[in-house]
Design an enzyme around this catalytic site. Structure first.
Site, PDB file in Angstrom:
ATOM      1  N   LYS A  81     -16.760   5.706  15.021  1.00 53.67           N
ATOM      2  CA  LYS A  81     -16.284   5.246  16.328  1.00 53.67           C
ATOM      3  C   LYS A  81     -17.135   4.106  16.911  1.00 53.67           C
ATOM      4  CE  LYS A  81     -16.566   8.786  18.855  1.00 53.67           C
ATOM      5  NZ  LYS A  81     -17.709   8.851  19.716  1.00 53.67           N
ATOM      6  N   ARG A 126     -15.436  12.224  27.807  1.00 57.51           N
ATOM      7  CA  ARG A 126     -15.370  13.373  26.892  1.00 57.51           C
ATOM      8  C   ARG A 126     -14.748  14.580  27.548  1.00 57.51           C
ATOM      9  NH1 ARG A 126     -20.587  13.285  22.801  1.00 57.51           N
ATOM     10  NH2 ARG A 126     -20.597  11.026  22.710  1.00 57.51           N
ATOM     11  N   ARG A 152     -19.061  12.687   4.493  1.00 52.05           N
ATOM     12  CA  ARG A 152     -19.849  11.536   4.956  1.00 52.05           C
ATOM     13  C   ARG A 152     -21.262  11.955   5.337  1.00 52.05           C
ATOM     14  NH1 ARG A 152     -15.767   8.071   8.886  1.00 52.05           N
ATOM     15  NH2 ARG A 152     -14.108   7.838   7.365  1.00 52.05           N
ATOM     16  N   ARG A 176     -33.643  11.212  15.003  1.00 51.16           N
ATOM     17  CA  ARG A 176     -32.990  11.758  16.186  1.00 51.16           C
ATOM     18  C   ARG A 176     -33.191  13.257  16.218  1.00 51.16           C
ATOM     19  NH1 ARG A 176     -27.080   9.300  17.387  1.00 51.16           N
ATOM     20  NH2 ARG A 176     -26.914  11.325  18.393  1.00 51.16           N
ATOM     21  N   ARG A 186     -22.737  19.793  18.244  1.00 49.08           N
ATOM     22  CA  ARG A 186     -22.060  18.598  18.756  1.00 49.08           C
ATOM     23  C   ARG A 186     -20.592  18.603  18.341  1.00 49.08           C
ATOM     24  NH1 ARG A 186     -25.430  14.113  16.230  1.00 49.08           N
ATOM     25  NH2 ARG A 186     -24.271  12.553  17.390  1.00 49.08           N
TER      26      ARG A 186
HETATM   27  P1  AMP Z   1     -23.235  10.415  20.726  1.00 47.19           P
HETATM   28  O1  AMP Z   1     -24.254   9.475  20.159  1.00 47.19           O
HETATM   29  O2  AMP Z   1     -22.041   9.714  21.344  1.00 47.19           O
HETATM   30  O3  AMP Z   1     -22.830  11.503  19.798  1.00 47.19           O
HETATM   31  O4  AMP Z   1     -23.974  11.138  21.965  1.00 47.19           O
HETATM   32  C1  AMP Z   1     -25.170  11.827  21.773  1.00 47.19           C
HETATM   33  C2  AMP Z   1     -25.310  12.914  22.812  1.00 47.19           C
HETATM   34  O5  AMP Z   1     -25.268  12.339  24.132  1.00 47.19           O
HETATM   35  C3  AMP Z   1     -24.186  13.941  22.826  1.00 47.19           C
HETATM   36  O6  AMP Z   1     -24.447  14.972  21.906  1.00 47.19           O
HETATM   37  C4  AMP Z   1     -24.232  14.448  24.270  1.00 47.19           C
HETATM   38  O7  AMP Z   1     -25.315  15.345  24.453  1.00 47.19           O
HETATM   39  C5  AMP Z   1     -24.568  13.191  25.035  1.00 47.19           C
HETATM   40  N1  AMP Z   1     -23.367  12.466  25.519  1.00 47.19           N
HETATM   41  C6  AMP Z   1     -22.935  11.228  25.129  1.00 47.19           C
HETATM   42  N2  AMP Z   1     -21.842  10.860  25.802  1.00 47.19           N
HETATM   43  C7  AMP Z   1     -21.549  11.875  26.645  1.00 47.19           C
HETATM   44  C8  AMP Z   1     -20.509  12.102  27.599  1.00 47.19           C
HETATM   45  N3  AMP Z   1     -19.546  11.199  27.829  1.00 47.19           N
HETATM   46  N4  AMP Z   1     -20.524  13.271  28.297  1.00 47.19           N
HETATM   47  C9  AMP Z   1     -21.494  14.195  28.083  1.00 47.19           C
HETATM   48  N5  AMP Z   1     -22.485  14.050  27.191  1.00 47.19           N
HETATM   49  C10 AMP Z   1     -22.527  12.904  26.471  1.00 47.19           C
END
Ligand code: AMP
Length: 187
Positions: A13, A88, A123, A133, A144
């Site tokens: 994405k 989200r 993947r 991370r 997640r």
């Molecule tokens: P990502 O890199 O997009 O997977 O985001 C990493 C982490 O950030 C996620 O596991 C959530 O803890 C937090 N996060 C990112 N975007 C959001 C969102 N829109 N709402 C809530 N938590 C978020």
């Protein structure tokens, strides 16, 4: 043009959001990256968000909305934004709609990048982790994914009802997927 990209963690994405932004002359707003920067810079917001991120849980809406609000206000956002990893939740979806409407803007399309669970697992195994991370250990990844599954279904339902949802297969080369997305948003 303002577009939302939805898809599970590991679906590509973020890469696609950047490609689409380049093609449309828009900028991306990636909440995961914004939060990552805040954590890295050890800001107050970053310290608060980190507790949730480390567990693979959703960061509270209040934090997310203040981050996104700041980004929507920058001059570059006037040309259009590609939202990556946000909204989200249905609540976040309603809030971003309101924030955009206040600027006389709207979401043109919502693209769901469709990648099967089997392909996501494949993947993950093929790509050894390069980043340090703290949310990349297998248990956090599973949480997640679980958080994604439970929040994504109502979100997809919400956008389907609004008639703006486009589903694009996320399986293919980068360029193929990028072309499909571009076609789906009509850009
Ligand atoms: P990502 O890199 O997009 O997977 O985001 C990493 C982490 O950030 C996620 O596991 C959530 O803890 C937090 N996060 C990112 N975007 C959001 C969102 N829109 N709402 C809530 N938590 C978020």
């Amino acid at each position: 043009m303002n577009v939302i990209l939805l898809g599970p963690p590991g679906s590509g994405k973020t890469t696609q959001a950047q490609l689409l932004a380049n093609r449309l002359g828009a900028c991306t707003i990636a909440t995961g990256d914004l939060l990552g920067d805040a954590v890295q810079n050890d800001t107050e917001l970053g310290r608060e968000a980190r507790q949730y991120m480390d567990r693979g849980e959703m960061v509270p809406d209040k934090i997310i909305l203040s981050l996104v609000g700041e980004q929507l206000a920058v001059p570059e956002a006037a040309k259009g934004v590609i939202l990556d990893g946000f909204p989200r939740t249905v609540r976040q979806a309603q809030d971003v709609n309101r924030m955009l409407a206040a600027q006389g803007k709207r979401i043109k399309a919502v693209v769901l990048l469709d990648v099967s669970e089997e392909e996501l697992a494949r993947r993950r195994l093929a790509k050894p982790s390069t980043e340090e991370r703290s949310d990349e250990d297998p248990a956090a990844i599973q949480r997640r994914l679980a958080a994604y599954r439970s929040s994504n279904a109502p979100l997809v339902g919400h956008y389907r009802e609004l008639g703006v949802l486009k589903i694009v297969s996320g399986t293919g080369t980068l360029e193929q997927v990028a072309d499909e997305i571009k076609r789906a948003v009509g850009g």
